[in-house]
Design a protein around this motif. Structure first.
Motif, short mmCIF file in Angstrom:
data_model
loop_
_atom_site.label_atom_id
_atom_site.label_comp_id
_atom_site.label_asym_id
_atom_site.label_seq_id
_atom_site.Cartn_x
_atom_site.Cartn_y
_atom_site.Cartn_z
N ASN A 21 0.82 -1.21 0.00
CA ASN A 21 0.00 0.00 0.00
C ASN A 21 0.85 1.26 0.00
OD1 ASN A 21 -2.46 -1.29 -0.09
ND2 ASN A 21 -2.73 -1.33 2.12
N ARG A 24 2.15 1.72 -3.55
CA ARG A 24 1.09 2.23 -4.42
C ARG A 24 0.85 3.71 -4.19
NH1 ARG A 24 -3.12 -2.83 -3.55
NH2 ARG A 24 -2.33 -4.17 -5.23
N THR A 201 -8.30 -3.92 -0.88
CA THR A 201 -7.42 -2.76 -0.89
C THR A 201 -8.16 -1.57 -0.28
OG1 THR A 201 -8.14 -1.99 -3.07
CG2 THR A 201 -6.30 -3.58 -2.98
N SER A 202 -7.42 -0.55 0.07
CA SER A 202 -8.02 0.65 0.64
C SER A 202 -9.04 1.26 -0.32
CB SER A 202 -6.93 1.67 0.98
OG SER A 202 -7.49 2.87 1.46
#
Length: 278
Positions: A21, A24, A201-202
């Motif tokens: 994360n 990304r 994912t967030s």
């Protein structure tokens, strides 16, 4: 050297050394800045370029802070590695992340659970039951990580693993029941999977949460609101900061910072006021 070239090198290192994360986020933010400045060299950059860049975005205070931090991390890495002699952003201020005080009430959480699809419902329920970090912890759990004899999960990699501490997730009876159900469907690989059979994912989870709260007319909150809600509720019930810290994988000092959330628990604070003068 152009900043674009330096950013590419930094992103490669981020991919190898940072959590997925984090990588990304670095890639997204630095690509946005590169799109803004074009082919400018590092030595030609000015704080003004950052100000203009952020002025064109619709980011909140926290994202803007992350953007400045990513930019400075890239430039400082370049200096430390000897790829550039110096950088002209030494006067750039990172700013501060806006603290998210929004916490869902018990009633709101129940309404959200009924609104969302089963895969996301299980994910949210697990957050409520454990107070785990949504993506670096909860989303990564597999059946093989669960110790059914002790009803615990020990994480080999976690946020504070660099401090030499272990991270144990303690499972409630309801969580044990849920994990057994999920492990029957997914005996190998991730237990909590999104609709595409991949990791949460967030971006995906936040989009789902916002869709549900908007439809229900509930003010928006983040996935971390579930973690903070558990800490908040535990404090309101009189649990010690040390005990809560062990449950959620944080330090007691960090937990103490969440006391400010109790301002949203009017009944608990009124009762505390009575006990203080009794």
């Amino acid at each position: 050297m152009s900043f674009r070239k330096l950013a590419d090198l930094f992103i490669d290192v981020s991919l190898r050394t940072k959590k997925l994360n984090t990588y990304r986020l670095h890639k997204y933010l630095l690509q946005s800045f590169c799109d803004h400045i074009g082919k400018r060299r590092v030595s030609d950059l000015k704080v003004l370029h950052v100000t203009e860049w952020l002025g064109k975005q619709k980011w909140n205070q926290s994202t803007a802070c992350s953007a400045r931090s990513a930019l400075l991390a890239c430039l400082n890495w370049g200096v430390n590695e000897g790829r550039i002699d110096r950088h002209p952003m030494t006067k750039l201020k990172r700013g501060t992340h806006k603290r998210r005080e929004r916490i869902f009430t018990i009633e709101e959480r129940e309404r959200i659970r009924k609104q969302v699809r089963p895969d996301f419902r299980d994910f949210l329920f697990a957050l409520e039951q454990t107070g785990t970090r949504p993506f670096s912890e909860r989303a990564t759990i597999t059946a093989s990580m669960v110790d059914w004899a002790t009803n615990t999960i020990t994480l080999k990699e976690h946020k504070n693993d660099g401090k030499g501490t272990s991270r144990t997730i303690y499972l409630t009876p309801a969580m044990v029941e849920l994990l057994k159900k999920l492990s029957e469907s997914n005996p190998i690989g991730l237990l909590f999977r999104n609709s595409r059979d991949g990791i949460w994912t967030s971006h995906d989870a936040t989009r789902r949460l916002h869709y549900a709260t908007d439809k229900l007319g509930i003010p928006r909150g983040s996935l971390y609101a579930y973690r903070h809600a558990m800490i908040n509720d535990s404090l309101a019930k009189g649990m010690t900061a040390d005990g809560i810290a062990e449950l959620v994988g944080n330090s007691a000092i960090t937990i103490a910072r969440h006391y400010s959330h109790l301002s949203q628990k009017r009944e608990a604070m009124l009762e505390a006021a009575k006990r203080a003068v009794a």
